[in-house]
Structures are given as structure tokens and as C-alpha cells.
Design a protein around this motif. Sequence first.
Motif, PDB file in Angstrom:
ATOM      1  N   TRP A 123      11.146 -34.291   8.052  1.00  0.00           N
ATOM      2  CA  TRP A 123      10.218 -35.386   8.355  1.00  0.00           C
ATOM      3  C   TRP A 123       9.543 -35.897   7.081  1.00  0.00           C
ATOM      4  CZ3 TRP A 123       4.871 -34.962   7.551  1.00  0.00           C
ATOM      5  CH2 TRP A 123       4.124 -36.072   7.970  1.00  0.00           C
ATOM      6  N   SER A 167       0.877 -39.119   7.321  1.00  0.00           N
ATOM      7  CA  SER A 167       1.851 -39.957   7.986  1.00  0.00           C
ATOM      8  C   SER A 167       2.394 -40.988   7.024  1.00  0.00           C
ATOM      9  CB  SER A 167       1.196 -40.644   9.200  1.00  0.00           C
ATOM     10  OG  SER A 167       0.064 -41.359   8.799  1.00  0.00           O
ATOM     11  N   THR A 172       9.933 -39.573   5.430  1.00  0.00           N
ATOM     12  CA  THR A 172       8.779 -40.440   5.218  1.00  0.00           C
ATOM     13  C   THR A 172       8.877 -41.176   3.888  1.00  0.00           C
ATOM     14  OG1 THR A 172       7.303 -39.087   6.577  1.00  0.00           O
ATOM     15  CG2 THR A 172       6.271 -40.473   4.906  1.00  0.00           C
TER      16      THR A 172
END
Length: 257
Positions: free
Chosen positions: A83, A3, A87
Motif C-alpha cells: 500500500w 494517506s 501510494t
Amino acid sequence: MGSDPSNSGMGIGADALARVAGARDPFGFRLRGERTTRLEAFVDAAFAFALTLMVIAVGSVPRTPDELAAALKGVPAFAACFWLIATFWRGHVDWSERFGLDDPRSRQWSLLLIFLTLIFVFPLKIVFAVFFDWISGGALPSNFPFGTIAEVQRMFQTFAIAFGSMGAVLWALNHHAWRQREALGLDAVEVLALRLVMRQWALLPLFSLVSLGLSLWTDSLRYGAPGMIFFVMHFAQVGLRAQHRRRLAAALASSTA
């Protein structure tokens, strides 16, 4: 594949933040980048261009229902790559807002991040396409066949180098801010938060090195271990955030005591 280390839902608590003078982000940083610099604008444009390259790479516009159905099977791989690139973009945005640096060293690291993004955008797309082909049992075909074990090894190695090097650049940008912490006027809360951010970005090259090592072990390739190790990295990031959430909350409380 992990993440966003720089803004991953690590809230300190609305009450604690409200007690701190000045505007702060969820990590406890005061925002110094009040205006968009030419460097930030260029980085934003380069990341947008990288995403555009992925869309163009899909191929021609579908002309039949079958071609449309085949094109839609590539959406999961595109979404995952989107994604991941977003990030890294967000990591640079957070760094810019927190420190507002626009010196020669900051420009060098930022340009290197753009360079790596544009170089590795296609390999990243291929890796995710192969991943979804594997987990779907061929229902989401990658259209990128591998003939030998050596080719599979190179795929994992390419991803590890791309992921690790981009993470290392964002660590370097935050380390550059760390070296200028006195000139920037970072308080105790921000110093603690910056240490956390640097440690989380450092996990990316660290786990990438582990992935490179696993890619040399032929048996690990059968289970996708060089790629799966990045899911382990995600849990390491969660544990690191939990540990420092308590420290940051205590620092915020003591700063207003």
C-alpha cells in the motif's frame, strides 16, 4: 502511515465539477498527460519490479501446511508495504496526468524516486514486519530480531529517511510544475489545488524529521513513538484537506460564476 496526498478522496462535489469546462480530476486539475510517455512507462515498470522484489523476498514456496501458515503470517506486513509503495506510485501517476511534463528536470526527479524505491523496499518491509510483530504480541512474527537499542533506533531512522526522502521527491516534482504554472496554463482552481498537493507532500519529510528526532530519545522507543508519529501525520493531512476542500469549492464556483 498517512494517506495518499495527491488523490485522497477530496471530492469537490459532482455539481461543482460539472460546471467547470474540460475534464478535471477530483482535485480540480485538468488532465494534460493524455498519452503515456516513455518516462511514465519506465516508472510504472520500476515500481512493479519493486513489488516483485518483496514477493521474492518472502522465500521459497511453502511445502507443508505449517510452512503455508507461517508464510501467511507475513501477509499483513506485505500488504502494508504494498500500500505504501502504491501510494508513491499513485502520486507520480497523478502528477503525470495533471501536468504531462517530460523534460530533463522531470526525468531526474522521477529517476531519483525509482532509485529510492528500489533501495528502501527491503527496509520498509522489515519495518512493517516488526510493527505487526509488536502489535500482535508475537502472533505475526517478523523473524528479524533486535539485540540492542541502537539497532531499533537504526530501524526507525531507516524508515524515516526512506519515507521522508520519497515524499520530498514527489514534493519536488509538484514544485517543478508550480514553477512552470504559467507555461502549463494553470488556472486559479489548479493553482490553489497545487498548493494543497505540495503542502501535503511536504508533511512527509517534515514528520520524518520529527521521527528521526524521537528515535534519538531512548524512552520514546518503548512506545514506538518514532513510528506512531506518522499516524499523527495522517490526521494532519485530513485536517489540511478539510480546510482546502472549502477553498477549492469556492474557487470552482467563482470560476463559473
